[in-house]
Scaffold this active site. Sequence first.
Site, PDB file in Angstrom:
ATOM      1  N   HIS A  40     -14.979   6.174  -1.197  1.00 25.32           N
ATOM      2  CA  HIS A  40     -14.908   5.216  -2.291  1.00 25.32           C
ATOM      3  C   HIS A  40     -15.782   5.632  -3.463  1.00 25.32           C
ATOM      4  O   HIS A  40     -16.009   4.835  -4.372  1.00 25.32           O
ATOM      5  CB  HIS A  40     -15.342   3.818  -1.818  1.00 25.32           C
ATOM      6  CG  HIS A  40     -14.430   3.198  -0.818  1.00 25.32           C
ATOM      7  ND1 HIS A  40     -14.408   3.580   0.505  1.00 25.32           N
ATOM      8  CD2 HIS A  40     -13.490   2.225  -0.938  1.00 25.32           C
ATOM      9  CE1 HIS A  40     -13.507   2.867   1.160  1.00 25.32           C
ATOM     10  NE2 HIS A  40     -12.942   2.028   0.297  1.00 25.32           N
ATOM     11  N   LEU A  63       0.851  -1.195   0.000  1.00 32.04           N
ATOM     12  CA  LEU A  63       0.000   0.000   0.000  1.00 32.04           C
ATOM     13  C   LEU A  63       0.886   1.244   0.000  1.00 32.04           C
ATOM     14  O   LEU A  63       1.018   1.946   0.999  1.00 32.04           O
ATOM     15  CB  LEU A  63      -0.949  -0.007   1.204  1.00 32.04           C
ATOM     16  CG  LEU A  63      -2.272  -0.743   0.989  1.00 32.04           C
ATOM     17  CD1 LEU A  63      -2.024  -2.246   0.852  1.00 32.04           C
ATOM     18  CD2 LEU A  63      -3.214  -0.494   2.144  1.00 32.04           C
ATOM     19  N   GLN A 100      -6.848   1.256  -6.456  1.00 28.00           N
ATOM     20  CA  GLN A 100      -7.970   0.402  -6.103  1.00 28.00           C
ATOM     21  C   GLN A 100      -9.288   1.163  -6.194  1.00 28.00           C
ATOM     22  O   GLN A 100     -10.300   0.641  -6.652  1.00 28.00           O
ATOM     23  CB  GLN A 100      -7.756  -0.162  -4.699  1.00 28.00           C
ATOM     24  CG  GLN A 100      -8.442  -1.486  -4.467  1.00 28.00           C
ATOM     25  CD  GLN A 100      -7.907  -2.164  -3.229  1.00 28.00           C
ATOM     26  OE1 GLN A 100      -8.091  -1.670  -2.108  1.00 28.00           O
ATOM     27  NE2 GLN A 100      -7.247  -3.308  -3.405  1.00 28.00           N
ATOM     28  N   PHE A 101      -9.252   2.412  -5.780  1.00 30.99           N
ATOM     29  CA  PHE A 101     -10.352   3.362  -5.968  1.00 30.99           C
ATOM     30  C   PHE A 101      -9.729   4.706  -6.321  1.00 30.99           C
ATOM     31  O   PHE A 101      -8.640   5.030  -5.846  1.00 30.99           O
ATOM     32  CB  PHE A 101     -11.207   3.499  -4.694  1.00 30.99           C
ATOM     33  CG  PHE A 101     -12.004   2.271  -4.351  1.00 30.99           C
ATOM     34  CD1 PHE A 101     -13.310   2.125  -4.797  1.00 30.99           C
ATOM     35  CD2 PHE A 101     -11.447   1.258  -3.594  1.00 30.99           C
ATOM     36  CE1 PHE A 101     -14.051   0.998  -4.493  1.00 30.99           C
ATOM     37  CE2 PHE A 101     -12.173   0.117  -3.279  1.00 30.99           C
ATOM     38  CZ  PHE A 101     -13.477  -0.019  -3.729  1.00 30.99           C
ATOM     39  N   ALA A 102     -10.441   5.479  -7.128  1.00 32.77           N
ATOM     40  CA  ALA A 102      -9.913   6.782  -7.527  1.00 32.77           C
ATOM     41  C   ALA A 102      -9.645   7.658  -6.317  1.00 32.77           C
ATOM     42  O   ALA A 102      -8.734   8.500  -6.337  1.00 32.77           O
ATOM     43  CB  ALA A 102     -10.882   7.478  -8.481  1.00 32.77           C
ATOM     44  N   ASP A 103     -10.405   7.482  -5.258  1.00 32.84           N
ATOM     45  CA  ASP A 103     -10.224   8.273  -4.042  1.00 32.84           C
ATOM     46  C   ASP A 103      -8.812   8.146  -3.485  1.00 32.84           C
ATOM     47  O   ASP A 103      -8.269   9.084  -2.894  1.00 32.84           O
ATOM     48  CB  ASP A 103     -11.216   7.822  -2.964  1.00 32.84           C
ATOM     49  CG  ASP A 103     -12.627   7.664  -3.483  1.00 32.84           C
ATOM     50  OD1 ASP A 103     -12.820   6.831  -4.388  1.00 32.84           O
ATOM     51  OD2 ASP A 103     -13.540   8.345  -2.979  1.00 32.84           O
ATOM     52  N   PHE A 104      -8.198   6.974  -3.652  1.00 35.67           N
ATOM     53  CA  PHE A 104      -6.895   6.711  -3.041  1.00 35.67           C
ATOM     54  C   PHE A 104      -5.743   7.386  -3.773  1.00 35.67           C
ATOM     55  O   PHE A 104      -4.604   7.358  -3.307  1.00 35.67           O
ATOM     56  CB  PHE A 104      -6.641   5.202  -2.969  1.00 35.67           C
ATOM     57  CG  PHE A 104      -7.666   4.435  -2.170  1.00 35.67           C
ATOM     58  CD1 PHE A 104      -8.563   5.094  -1.330  1.00 35.67           C
ATOM     59  CD2 PHE A 104      -7.741   3.061  -2.255  1.00 35.67           C
ATOM     60  CE1 PHE A 104      -9.512   4.396  -0.596  1.00 35.67           C
ATOM     61  CE2 PHE A 104      -8.684   2.347  -1.527  1.00 35.67           C
ATOM     62  CZ  PHE A 104      -9.576   3.013  -0.699  1.00 35.67           C
ATOM     63  N   GLU A 141       1.091   3.963  -2.678  1.00 37.91           N
ATOM     64  CA  GLU A 141       0.700   4.569  -3.941  1.00 37.91           C
ATOM     65  C   GLU A 141       1.745   5.531  -4.474  1.00 37.91           C
ATOM     66  O   GLU A 141       2.038   5.553  -5.670  1.00 37.91           O
ATOM     67  CB  GLU A 141      -0.646   5.293  -3.788  1.00 37.91           C
ATOM     68  CG  GLU A 141      -1.849   4.370  -3.694  1.00 37.91           C
ATOM     69  CD  GLU A 141      -2.144   3.889  -2.282  1.00 37.91           C
ATOM     70  OE1 GLU A 141      -3.190   3.244  -2.089  1.00 37.91           O
ATOM     71  OE2 GLU A 141      -1.330   4.163  -1.379  1.00 37.91           O
TER      72      GLU A 141
END
Length: 694
Positions: free
Chosen positions: A500, A431, A455-459, A433
């Site tokens: 998310h 994890l 994994q999600f655009a939020d991240f 990014e």
Amino acid sequence: MFFDRKHWSDEALVRTYRALVLPRMIEEKMLILLRQGKISKWFSGIGQEAIAVGASLALEPDEWIMPLHRNLGVFTTREMPLSKLFHQWEGQPDGYSRGRERSFHFGSREHHICGMISHLGPQMAVADGTALAHRLQGAPKVSLAFCGDGGTSEGDFHEALNVAAVWDLPVIFIIENNGYGLSTPVREQYRCAQLADRAKGYGMEGVTIDGNNVLTVLDTIQGVREYCIREQKPYLVECMTFRMRGHEEASGTKYVPPELFAEWTSKDPVANYEQFLLSAGVLDASGVDRIRGEIKEYIERELAAAASGDDSLAPAAAELADVYAPAVAVEAVVPTTIVGAPVAAIPAGVSLTPDAAPAAAAPDRGVDSPPAEGRSKRFIDAISEGLRQSMEGHPNLVLMGQDIAEYGGAFKITEGFVQTFGRDRVRNTPLCESAILGAALGLSLEGFKSMVEMQFADFVSVGFNQIVNNLAKIHYRWGQPADVVVRLPTGGGVGAGPFHSQSTEAWFTHVPGLKVVYPSTPYDAKGLLIAAFNDPNPVLFFEHKALYRSVSGELPAEAYALEIGRARAVVTGSEISIITYGAGVHWALEYMQGRPDVSVDLLDLRTLLPLDVDAIRASVARTGKVLVLHEATLTGGVGAEVSAWIAEHCFDLLDAPVIRCASLDTPVPFRVELERQFLAKARLAEAVERLLAY
């Protein structure tokens, strides 16, 4: 200071002396030029030269180095032309970054140097990427990244070391511990006895050495290099040193106790090594004077050559042209069809006068429609197929992301990929990014393509710096493409709450150097994804999660590419234009089914950066009334840019104000009923009726 000459010949020792004295004498000259106002800023490495010089001498010339402010010795030891370096420091067009960057914020592929950005830490992950490239190539090479004591507190330090350790990458991380982060002493930065002690926590070896002893640095890095190549593992080296001047000249040194200057003056790396050579009989006083005289003459000669350089200002068009790397012919294992004739996209920020604006006649955009062949696929299948065919077409493409290997990713898009392409090319990541995005850039330096799946655009927020400051700017800064695709599952409508479900595309459409793609159909998703991998620039590829399994459409089996930067006229009409993208296209189509009496001109932008302004103007001309629809929150959204462009360039075509329909300016709520109320779809019908009635 004890110097162990070991196996080095007199010739090698003298060569090291030349390499050590050169950056010192250049710096002394630069400080004079600074006082004369001929350069604007200088970060002095006086007192720290032994680290940069020793480390550079220990590496092969084709091994990547990621230096920092005070590593002039890296650039000089790699024998970069000094006249061009002078141009760089003076901000001249003949410098490595053509006046677009200062000091050491640049790189050179020829010399295998990747320059820093001002944010301390990100370059360490780039070293992970070049080391990964070496490993994939089977090349016996290392990469080396510098970091200051202050930078070790950055999250990028942790992420880069962790990724290098987990992936067994041959990276040498050097910490230049000079006692201060600007003015903050190390006692206020960390609590471990030595920063090298942190190596054990990452499962790697580490050592603390005297950074002012050039032979110690050279010998240590040579040995560490052999270890990293043999064991295919990273290594952390902490070099104890001291900078004799301020963080940069304007900051001064009043915060440093005088006794520290006295202590470290006695440890000066140049003076001590020179004394060693004199006492060992390798050089005599006349030899020292001769070498220093030759270096002085070289500096003055190169400075004079720099003075005759071109100082003309590049025109704005040339500046805009260098934001993106030019597309090159792609040699693919599978045939790739380019769909659609080229359209010259207008770069963001460029205004067209009405006279120069394209004609209002609607172009024929039917070429972008899928052929009917009875092969219907879901949106998610199209992305997976486009990704697979890109992997087949580009043997140098590496996929990276959390859980994308055996698990197949959070949405199962890469399911089965690892069995087909292997773990070298389909890589689970920690994890981290930011580090993975930096590693993707490092792969680009060695000619690889890469994809990073969020994994999600939020991240993506935790990798924001690497995208907007490293990936986006590197081609403009020194001509290095960032051949990276970032896939971002985005959007709401699935009851996933505020972390998310965010629509983050507008975070990036303000950043020159990025391309932002957002398809709405399976056909577009596959064709634009393949195009993204063909493109040498960083492409952010947004995929709406709610469309994955709810939308199907005709999909050709062969590989094909759609032009990035070209919108699609979904339906042409005469009463009202709806300009949208992503889920908004389907919301508009649903509205149109319920109101067949309204002649709607529906334009799917597909690419948000750069915008297809030709298509936007053509749609406005057909109707005179425009509704800009998007799922993202209203304020500062893509709709604001589209509306502003229309108001500036199409005012004479409008019969009503441009109206925006967007989601509420709140975080995305979790409760389904609240989310429905939040989404722009809830206000679409009212917005259309209001515009029609104007």
